[in-house]
Design an enzyme around this catalytic site. Structure first.
Site, PDB file in Angstrom:
ATOM      1  N   CYS A  29       0.826  -1.212   0.000  1.00  0.00           N
ATOM      2  CA  CYS A  29       0.000   0.000   0.000  1.00  0.00           C
ATOM      3  C   CYS A  29       0.863   1.268   0.000  1.00  0.00           C
ATOM      4  O   CYS A  29       2.075   1.228   0.148  1.00  0.00           O
ATOM      5  CB  CYS A  29      -0.931  -0.002   1.203  1.00  0.00           C
ATOM      6  SG  CYS A  29      -0.056   0.175   2.778  1.00  0.00           S
ATOM      7  N   ARG A  69      11.489  -5.317   6.741  1.00  0.00           N
ATOM      8  CA  ARG A  69      12.167  -5.101   5.461  1.00  0.00           C
ATOM      9  C   ARG A  69      13.672  -5.353   5.551  1.00  0.00           C
ATOM     10  O   ARG A  69      14.363  -5.349   4.557  1.00  0.00           O
ATOM     11  CB  ARG A  69      11.876  -3.681   4.987  1.00  0.00           C
ATOM     12  CG  ARG A  69      12.393  -3.345   3.607  1.00  0.00           C
ATOM     13  CD  ARG A  69      11.583  -2.205   3.059  1.00  0.00           C
ATOM     14  NE  ARG A  69      12.164  -1.550   1.908  1.00  0.00           N
ATOM     15  CZ  ARG A  69      12.827  -0.411   1.954  1.00  0.00           C
ATOM     16  NH1 ARG A  69      13.041   0.189   3.110  1.00  0.00           N
ATOM     17  NH2 ARG A  69      13.278   0.148   0.848  1.00  0.00           N
ATOM     18  N   HIS A 118       6.123   6.529  -2.234  1.00  0.00           N
ATOM     19  CA  HIS A 118       7.484   7.036  -2.483  1.00  0.00           C
ATOM     20  C   HIS A 118       7.414   8.516  -2.843  1.00  0.00           C
ATOM     21  O   HIS A 118       8.164   9.331  -2.347  1.00  0.00           O
ATOM     22  CB  HIS A 118       8.147   6.314  -3.650  1.00  0.00           C
ATOM     23  CG  HIS A 118       8.196   4.821  -3.523  1.00  0.00           C
ATOM     24  ND1 HIS A 118       8.175   3.987  -4.617  1.00  0.00           N
ATOM     25  CD2 HIS A 118       8.284   4.012  -2.440  1.00  0.00           C
ATOM     26  CE1 HIS A 118       8.239   2.731  -4.201  1.00  0.00           C
ATOM     27  NE2 HIS A 118       8.301   2.722  -2.893  1.00  0.00           N
TER      28      HIS A 118
END
Ligand code: CFM
Length: 544
Positions: free
Chosen positions: A64, A98, A197
């Protein structure tokens, strides 16, 4: 039992097979996102549809917008307190999964081990969560006195209308020595994490870049944009840069600090690793401060050497160029020896790569170095320019979803703008074949007849494996076990499983060795899922 390859398939048949089960409308849409590279049907290179909504009902590999903003861009920064304004799950599941590594440095500041969240409850959804957010910012400040606090909006924040920017402004003024700013990066805001981003880049550029005016006197100053230190990649790249005498002012954003972002305007060159996530910042740094940018890639030993030489050529200083050559000469023998050793076993093996927006391209370098062939690849959320190259940017249709993401106006800074090279110097470099602001994308590097698929889904992934039986599938945790149940090993190229670094010279060696073991192991093909061994289970309702 050895696997037999289905060699009779032609790419057009594969595409047809992938689409066969879909209802006609879905098949029509998906057909535009599945492309046969250099298709023979038309003279012009084929276009791919990308960065559009996933069709409801399809199990996408995407994440998302909040994940793209908080997890990808800001998450790896170690000394900014990142507060998730939302229900606890959003903060928890974006916390350390991550594998963006950090090293605290002499200041000792590292908030990576904490998960900050406002833990929204039903009553906050009903009565509003702004007060709770204020309290959370105050608490984080009192505990840590960080230089910066960032606030990330999750879906409910947008739905109930909490104004995170107003809260941030108020708290920034109240605290006095802490830069507080927020992001409207609700999960639903864009079609994927890519929107996140863009939102992150805009806010960092607006609120942070350029704040540290202290001049920098080091030589060969660069920014490394779009490198997130997954599995320690950034550490390896920094080791190499340092050895060459290149100063990395700011990494966006692996193991970065508040001060690195604040000093980015002091660099003389921006080097872009992940084009998808950060090309916005590269452009803004150029427009506002006059810093040119180039595309680099430190995934693959050859690519690393090429990128270093490109940096050397830009500065054009013999001392630097000689040093870079010396470093390459020193590092390469071990890389080459390992490649030679593994090649006897990996040559001719096949791989498929489906990763976010860069790695499905970059990692093909490493597979090439091992003599492996990429049969099919694609991005979860890349845009057309990541496939077809930046030349298509002017033709990309701006749809309603893209318009939803704020575009900020950036102008040359009246005091700080200073072109790092004169027009004549740029021209001389370009005449010699040097490319600024240039990225050709994934497609030209893939063989003719390979299949490029945007926003691959669960169904198509399994179908592809069934049809083409690759020796290795590269994707993420969501795909890992379903693919391995089909008898094919899966290497996670997001988190690297528990491995890495894979960037730079030492990273290439790690990668060769690991992939050699993975494609050489038959363990997954020996495995039988229960339903493969036993007839399908049947059941009846109790009332029957
Ligand atoms: Fe860039 Fe990335 Fe990637 Fe990405 Fe990502 Fe990632 Fe990725 Mo996962 S920034 S586009 S949003 S290289 S988290 S470090 S591995 S999907 S291919």
């Amino acid at each position: 039992m050895s696997k037999t390859k289905v060699v009779q398939w032609d790419p057009a048949d594969i595409k047809e097979e992938l689409l066969k089960k879909y209802p006609p409308k879905v098949a029509r849409k998906r057909a535009k996102q599945i492309m046969i590279n250099e298709a023979t049907e038309s003279e012009a290179p084929p276009e791919i549809v990308a960065n559009v909504r996933t069709i409801p009902g399809i199990i996408t590999m995407r994440g998302c917008t909040y994940a793209g903003c908080k997890g990808v861009i800001m998450g790896p920064t170690r000394d900014i307190v990142n507060i998730t304004h939302g229900p606890i799950g959003c903060g928890f599941y974006s916390w350390l999964t991550r594998r963006n590594q950090t090293s605290p440095g002499p200041d000792g500041e590292n908030y990576m081990t904490y998960c900050f969240s406002t833990d929204m409850q039903d009553q906050d959804i009903i009565f509003g969560g702004e007060k709770k957010l204020e309290a959370a910012i105050q608490e984080a400040y009192d505990l840590f006195h960080p230089k910066g606090i960032c606030i990330f909006s999750t879906c409910p924040v947008g739905l109930i209308g909490d104004d995170v920017h107003a809260v941030a402004k108020k708290m920034k003024a109240k605290l006095g020595d802490c830069n507080v700013f927020g992001f409207s990066c609700e999960g639903y805001k864009g079609v994927s994490q890519s929107a996140g981003h863009h939102i992150a880049n805009n806010q960092v550029f607006t609120h942070l870049v350029g704040e540290n005016k202290e001049p920098r006197t080091e030589e060969y100053k660069i920014n490394l944009l779009g490198e997130y230190n997954i599995g320690g990649d950034g550490f390896e790249i920094d080791r190499i840069l340092k050895k060459c005498g290149i100063t990395n002012i700011a990494t966006f954003s692996g193991n970065s600090t508040y001060d690195q972002f604040a000093s980015a305007q002091h660099a003389d060159l921006s080097c872009v690793m992940c084009h998808r996530s950060i090309n916005y910042v590269a452009d803004m740094l150029e427009t506002k401060y006059g810093i040119p940018w180039i595309k680099v890639n430190f995934i693959g030993a050859e690519a690393t050497a090429k990128s270093l030489r490109k940096i050397g050529e830009y500065f054009g200083d013999k001392k630097l160029i000689d040093k870079i050559e010396a470093v390459i000469a020193e590092e390469m023998p071990e890389v080459e020896a390992t490649a030679k050793d593994v090649r006897s076993r990996t040559e001719g093996k096949t791989a498929m790569l489906f990763v976010g927006g860069s790695r499905a391209h970059h990692y093909q370098e490493l597979f090439n170095e091992m003599g492996m062939k990429t049969l099919s690849a694609g991005y979860e959320f890349g845009h057309r320019d990541d496939y077809e190259g930046r030349r298509v940017i002017p033709d990309i249709k701006v749809d309603a979803d893209s318009r939803n993401i704020e575009e900020i106006e950036v102008e040359a800074d009246p005091e700080l703008y200073s072109p790092r090279k004169t027009e004549a110097e740029i021209k001389a470099l370009e005449d010699a074949g040097y490319e600024f602001k240039h990225y050709d994308g994934l497609n030209p590097d893939m063989d003719k007849g390979t299949i490029i698929i945007d926003d691959l889904n669960q169904y198509e992934a399994e179908k592809l494996v069934e049809l083409l039986k690759p020796d290795l599938f590269c994707a993420g945790i969501k795909e890992k076990f379903s693919i391995q149940k089909l008898g094919v090993p899966l290497k996670q190229l997001h988190s690297y499983d528990s491995g890495g670094p894979y960037a730079g010279f030492k990273g290439a060696i790690n990668f060769y060795k690991e992939i050699d073991r993975l494609v050489g192991s038959k363990v997954w093909s020996y495995m039988k899922a229960p339903w493969q061994e036993n007839p399908e289970l049947t059941a009846t309702f109790v009332w029957e």
